[in-house]
Design a protein around this motif. Structure first.
Motif, PDB file in Angstrom:
ATOM      1  N   LYS A 143      23.108 -13.896 -26.159  1.00 59.63           N
ATOM      2  CA  LYS A 143      22.035 -13.784 -25.172  1.00 59.63           C
ATOM      3  C   LYS A 143      22.207 -12.588 -24.236  1.00 59.63           C
ATOM      4  CE  LYS A 143      20.643 -18.650 -25.028  1.00 59.63           C
ATOM      5  NZ  LYS A 143      20.404 -19.823 -24.174  1.00 59.63           N
TER       6      LYS A 143
ATOM      7  N   PRO B  68      13.036 -12.742 -22.849  1.00 61.86           N
ATOM      8  CA  PRO B  68      13.543 -14.072 -23.196  1.00 61.86           C
ATOM      9  C   PRO B  68      13.195 -15.067 -22.099  1.00 61.86           C
ATOM     10  CG  PRO B  68      15.323 -12.698 -22.387  1.00 61.86           C
ATOM     11  CD  PRO B  68      14.116 -11.810 -22.498  1.00 61.86           C
ATOM     12  N   THR B  69      13.095 -16.305 -22.473  1.00 64.01           N
ATOM     13  CA  THR B  69      12.666 -17.337 -21.525  1.00 64.01           C
ATOM     14  C   THR B  69      13.636 -17.490 -20.360  1.00 64.01           C
ATOM     15  OG1 THR B  69      13.756 -18.982 -22.928  1.00 64.01           O
ATOM     16  CG2 THR B  69      11.401 -18.653 -23.258  1.00 64.01           C
ATOM     17  N   TRP B  70      14.909 -17.136 -20.567  1.00 65.23           N
ATOM     18  CA  TRP B  70      15.900 -17.341 -19.508  1.00 65.23           C
ATOM     19  C   TRP B  70      15.962 -16.177 -18.510  1.00 65.23           C
ATOM     20  CZ3 TRP B  70      17.081 -17.007 -24.717  1.00 65.23           C
ATOM     21  CH2 TRP B  70      17.628 -15.805 -25.144  1.00 65.23           C
TER      22      TRP B  70
ATOM     23  N   GLU C 159       6.863 -14.313 -23.693  1.00 66.40           N
ATOM     24  CA  GLU C 159       8.140 -14.999 -23.522  1.00 66.40           C
ATOM     25  C   GLU C 159       8.564 -15.575 -24.861  1.00 66.40           C
ATOM     26  OE1 GLU C 159       8.751 -17.676 -20.283  1.00 66.40           O
ATOM     27  OE2 GLU C 159       7.204 -16.721 -19.055  1.00 66.40           O
TER      28      GLU C 159
ATOM     29  N   ASP D 101      11.694 -17.630 -27.100  1.00 66.31           N
ATOM     30  CA  ASP D 101      12.961 -18.339 -27.239  1.00 66.31           C
ATOM     31  C   ASP D 101      13.323 -18.254 -28.713  1.00 66.31           C
ATOM     32  OD1 ASP D 101      15.170 -19.897 -27.193  1.00 66.31           O
ATOM     33  OD2 ASP D 101      14.168 -21.745 -26.571  1.00 66.31           O
TER      34      ASP D 101
ATOM     35  N   GLY E 272      16.022 -18.561 -30.291  1.00 64.33           N
ATOM     36  CA  GLY E 272      17.137 -19.324 -30.825  1.00 64.33           C
ATOM     37  C   GLY E 272      18.047 -18.382 -31.573  1.00 64.33           C
TER      38      GLY E 272
ATOM     39  N   THR F  27      14.662 -10.766 -31.836  1.00 69.26           N
ATOM     40  CA  THR F  27      14.216 -10.777 -30.451  1.00 69.26           C
ATOM     41  C   THR F  27      12.859 -10.116 -30.256  1.00 69.26           C
ATOM     42  OG1 THR F  27      15.411  -8.722 -30.050  1.00 69.26           O
ATOM     43  CG2 THR F  27      16.586 -10.774 -29.616  1.00 69.26           C
TER      44      THR F  27
ATOM     45  N   SER G 198       9.016 -22.679 -34.929  1.00 62.56           N
ATOM     46  CA  SER G 198       9.305 -21.653 -33.930  1.00 62.56           C
ATOM     47  C   SER G 198       8.012 -21.060 -33.372  1.00 62.56           C
ATOM     48  CB  SER G 198      10.167 -20.547 -34.546  1.00 62.56           C
ATOM     49  OG  SER G 198      10.485 -19.563 -33.586  1.00 62.56           O
TER      50      SER G 198
ATOM     51  N   ASN H 263       6.956 -21.231 -29.452  1.00 60.66           N
ATOM     52  CA  ASN H 263       6.709 -20.031 -28.649  1.00 60.66           C
ATOM     53  C   ASN H 263       5.259 -19.922 -28.204  1.00 60.66           C
ATOM     54  OD1 ASN H 263       9.328 -18.834 -28.468  1.00 60.66           O
ATOM     55  ND2 ASN H 263       9.191 -18.321 -30.643  1.00 60.66           N
TER      56      ASN H 263
ATOM     57  N   LEU I 222       5.226 -22.024 -25.153  1.00 59.72           N
ATOM     58  CA  LEU I 222       5.904 -21.347 -24.050  1.00 59.72           C
ATOM     59  C   LEU I 222       4.989 -20.335 -23.371  1.00 59.72           C
ATOM     60  CD1 LEU I 222       9.466 -20.639 -25.519  1.00 59.72           C
ATOM     61  CD2 LEU I 222       8.901 -22.173 -23.625  1.00 59.72           C
TER      62      LEU I 222
END
Length: 312
Positions: free
Chosen positions: A115, A131-133, A147, A149, A151, A156, A213, A217, A220
């Motif tokens: 990450k 990224p979501t974080w 955004e 995620d 995984g 990316t 996925s 997303n 999200l």
């Protein structure tokens, strides 16, 4: 839990088919490392490069690293992967050195470490992938934020093939368009199309993990009402009539459904294809033109090609 890291030294051309082989054999994550990640000019296009160690990268080609659980079937799994990769030569895919090594790692070492390499990146005039974080705020008033995620199963969204696809979508998607995304993967192209004004996007992928996925997303990004993701083999049995079709997959796969893309597009509709290496550019161009499409753009980034064609 103990894991084995399977490292394959190969070529850019082989990334997609080898990644598919690894996923099919139970890989819980992939990391792709290439020397271009260390080049300054490269970082100016894709954002700052974080904490990269040159010793981890090949001088030529790419490393594809997959993570497999250490169990009694590990040896058989590795042999099956090796055989499947070698079989790619039957399809004239350049495997480069094709060196495969195996080493042991602990879960905590890779489950989160990847990450730190993934930061917000502006990949076109309007679209930034984050990224979501990460807490990211738009810089421009017309900036569109995706955004993701990813995984450990998908990229990316900053690979050249994805960048080329999104840049083309930015040019050709019109408000109210119906769009089909063939081989949706993480769903990043579907999300981009919806953000750019598509009224609805139909996302298809043969891999059930990819479909899940894409659904995740889409939610999200609060676009789940405008993106329909389903498991499907290319455009088989699809009856949707689209204004635009986008596909970021292998050249060998693209040529297999050019006729279906033609049949599903309205007159004047656009067909955007990416994931094409320099060596396969002519193959795809010839097949697209043979079908009757008019090629209006051939865009390049590093060793990758994206083609924009129009149904006339």
């Amino acid at each position: 839990m103990k894991w084995s890291e399977l490292c394959i030294h190969t070529t850019n051309e082989a990334i997609e088919p080898i990644s598919n082989i690894l996923h099919e054999n139970g890989a819980s994550g992939l990391v792709i490392e290439e020397a271009l990640d260390l080049v300054k000019e490269h970082s100016s296009k894709y954002g700052e490069v974080y904490e990269l160690n040159p010793e981890d990268y090949p001088e030529e080609g790419v490393y594809i690293k997959a993570y497999l659980p250490v169990n009694s079937f590990l040896g058989e799994t590795v042999e099956e992967i090796k055989q499947a990769i070698n079989n790619l030569m039957l399809y004239d895919i350049d495997l480069g050195r094709n060196q495969i090594t195996l080493s042991e790692v602990h879960e905590e070492e890779w489950a989160t470490a990847w990450k730190k390499y993934y930061k917000p990146v502006k990949i076109s005039k309007r679209i930034t992938i984050t990224p979501t974080w990460e807490d990211y705020r738009p810089v421009d008033t017309d900036e569109l934020i995706i955004e993701l995620d990813p995984g450990m199963a998908f990229g990316t969204g900053t690979h050249p093939t994805t960048v080329l696809s999104i840049q083309a979508l930015e040019q050709f998607v019109k408000s109210g368009d119906k769009v089909i995304d063939v081989g949706s993967g993480s769903g990043v192209l579907s999300i981009a199309a919806a953000l750019l004004g598509a009224s609805h996007v139909y996302a298809y992928d043969l891999d059930d993990v990819a479909v899940k996925s894409t659904i995740l997303n889409a939610k999200l990004n609060r676009l789940n009402s405008r993106i329909t993701a389903k498991q499907n083999n290319l455009l088989d049995h699809i009856t949707v009539e689209a204004d635009l079709i986008v596909s970021n997959i292998l050249a060998e796969v693209i040529v297999r459904f050019v006729d279906s893309a033609w049949n599903r597009l309205i007159s004047g509709g656009y067909f955007i294809t990416s994931g094409i290496t320099q060596t396969k550019k002519q193959l795809v161009k010839d097949r697209i033109e043979q079908q009757g499409f008019n090629i209006i753009q051939v865009n390049e980034m590093e060793d990758w090609i994206a083609i924009v064609a129009q149904k006339i």
